[in-house]
Design an enzyme around this catalytic site. Structure first.
Site, PDB file in Angstrom:
ATOM      1  N   HIS A 125       0.815  -1.218   0.000  1.00  0.00           N
ATOM      2  CA  HIS A 125       0.000   0.000   0.000  1.00  0.00           C
ATOM      3  C   HIS A 125       0.851   1.272   0.000  1.00  0.00           C
ATOM      4  CE1 HIS A 125      -3.704  -2.131   0.396  1.00  0.00           C
ATOM      5  NE2 HIS A 125      -3.419  -2.620   1.591  1.00  0.00           N
ATOM      6  N   ASP A 162      -2.837 -10.533  -2.473  1.00  0.00           N
ATOM      7  CA  ASP A 162      -3.390 -10.002  -1.241  1.00  0.00           C
ATOM      8  C   ASP A 162      -4.844  -9.597  -1.503  1.00  0.00           C
ATOM      9  OD1 ASP A 162      -2.101  -8.549   1.511  1.00  0.00           O
ATOM     10  OD2 ASP A 162      -3.970  -7.679   0.783  1.00  0.00           O
ATOM     11  N   HIS A 164      -6.440  -7.134  -0.450  1.00  0.00           N
ATOM     12  CA  HIS A 164      -6.555  -5.697  -0.641  1.00  0.00           C
ATOM     13  C   HIS A 164      -5.694  -5.277  -1.833  1.00  0.00           C
ATOM     14  CE1 HIS A 164      -7.290  -6.421   3.704  1.00  0.00           C
ATOM     15  NE2 HIS A 164      -8.289  -5.593   3.493  1.00  0.00           N
ATOM     16  N   ASP A 246      -4.615 -12.774   3.286  1.00  0.00           N
ATOM     17  CA  ASP A 246      -5.860 -12.322   3.899  1.00  0.00           C
ATOM     18  C   ASP A 246      -7.091 -12.608   3.054  1.00  0.00           C
ATOM     19  OD1 ASP A 246      -4.742 -10.511   2.160  1.00  0.00           O
ATOM     20  OD2 ASP A 246      -4.800  -8.813   3.527  1.00  0.00           O
TER      21      ASP A 246
END
Length: 309
Positions: A125, A162, A164, A246
Site C-alpha cells: 500500500h 493479497d 486488498h 488475507d
C-alpha cells in the site's frame, strides 16, 4: 538449488496499538509454521538492512526523510488511522526492503531457485510519496527496481494476490512499461482502488476484482483467465509475488473464502510461468494475512509449493 527463507527478529520490533491486526504475532505464527520438519531443507538467512539508496529506487528522498523524521524515540506515532510507527518500525521496514533485495540477489545469481522474504510491516500500500494501510516502504516494488538496476532485467512481473489492492505498487509503476503489475483483490474494499478499468499508461496494470463471498472457483478463474495469460504474454525476466494471505476464509478483514490449497495452486502456476519465461526466477514477499491460523497454514502451503513439494 533450493528455496531461500529470509526473515529477521527486527520484524517483531514494529509495535502497533493493542488490537491492531498487523501485529508482531503475525511473524511469530509464520516462523512457527516453518519450523516443521518438512521445511528443514530451506536455506535460512537473516534479512540485512536495506539502504536508503535502495528505498529511493521507488520512493522520493523527501518522503523517506519524512518517515525517518517521524520515527519516535518512545511510544507510538500515528501517520493515519491505520498506520502507526514505533521506535522499531524503521529498522523493521528497512530489513523488509533488505530481505526483498537479498532475495533478488540470490535468485538472479542462481544461488537459490526461489526465495520468500517473511518480514513485516507489509509494503504494497506504500505509494511513492505516502505511507498507508500499515505500509511504509514498498518492498516488492523495490525488489523489481533492484532487479532492473543491478541485473539488467528488462521486464519484471509483480503478481499480488493479497485481498486488498496494492495501490502503492500500482502508483509506482503506473507509467512504466517495463513492470507488469497484476492483482486479484476483493472489491469494494480498502483502499478503494483496483478497478478493472485501471490499466496504467502502457497497459501493464491488470486488475481482476473478486466479490465478497467469492471462493476458490472464482479466484482460480481470475488467475486462469485474467492474470496468467497476461504474465505469459509479458514474458518477464523475474516474477515477484506480493504474497498476502488475507483472502483466506478465516481472515477478519475481508470476505473471500480461499483455502491453503488455493495459495499453493497459485504458487505452482506462477512457478510454471517463471520456468517458461524467467529461467525459474521467482521471489515472494509477505504482505497481509491477519488471522494467525490462516496465515500460518497458508504460508506453509505457499513455501511448500516453492520447495516443489
Amino acid at each position: 538449488m533450493t528455496t531461500l527463507l529470509i526473515t529477521h527478529p527486527a520484524g517483531l520490533l514494529h509495535a502497533t496499538p493493542i488490537g491492531h491486526p498487523e501485529r508482531p504475532d503475525r511473524l511469530r505464527a509464520v516462523e512457527r509454521a516453518l519450523e516443521e520438519e518438512r521445511f528443514t531443507p530451506l536455506i535460512r538467512v537473516e534479512a540485512p538492512l536495506g539502504t536508503l539508496d535502495q528505498v529511493t529506487l521507488c520512493h522520493s528522498p523527501a518522503y523517506v526523510q519524512t518517515i525517518l523524521d517521524a520515527s519516535p524515540e518512545e511510544g507510538l506515532v500515528h501517520l493515519d488511522a491505520d498506520t502507526t510507527m514505533s521506535p522499531g518500525t524503521v529498522e523493521a521496514a528497512l530489513r523488509g526492503v533488505g530481505g526483498a533485495v537479498l532475495a533478488v540477489d540470490e535468485v538472479m545469481t542462481g544461488k537459490a531457485r526461489n526465495a520468500f522474504s517473511a518480514m513485516r510491516p507489509p509494503g504494497h500500500h506504500a505509494e511513492r510519496e505516502r505511507a498507508m494501510g500499515f505500509c511504509f516502504f514498498n518492498s516488492a516494488a523495490i525488489a523489481a527496481r533492484h532487479a532492473q538496476k543491478a541485473y539488467g532485467a528488462e521486464r519484471v512481473a509483480i503478481v499480488d494476490w493479497d485481498v486488498h489492492h496494492g495501490n502503492g505498487t500500482q502508483d509506482i509503476f503506473w507509467d512504466d512499461a517495463s513492470v507488469l503489475y497484476a492483482s486479484t483483490h476483493e472489491a469494494p474494499l480498502y483502499p478503494g482502488t483496483g478497478s478493472p478499468s485501471e490499466h496504467g499508461a502502457h497497459g501493464t496494470i491488470v486488475n481482476v476484482a473478486l466479490a465478497a463471498g467469492d471462493g476458490p472457483d472464482e479466484f482460480r478463474d481470475a488467475f486462469e483467465i485474467g492474470i496468467l495469460p497476461r504474465v505469459a504474454t509479458f514474458r518477464p525476466d523475474l516474477v515477484i509475488i506480493s504474497a498476502g494471505f488475507d483472502a483466506h476464509w478465516r481472515d477478519p478483514l475481508a470476505n473471500i473464502n480461499l483455502r491453503e490449497a488455493d495459495f499453493a495452486w497459485a504458487t505452482r502456476k506462477l512457478m510454471d510461468l517463471a520456468d517458461t519465461h524467467a529461467a525459474g526466477r521467482l521471489v515472494s514477499v509477505l504482505e497481509g494475512g491477519y488471522d494467525l491460523e490462516g496465515l500460518a497454514k497458508s504460508t506453509a502451503a505457499h513455501v511448500s509449493a516453492l520447495m516443489g513439494s
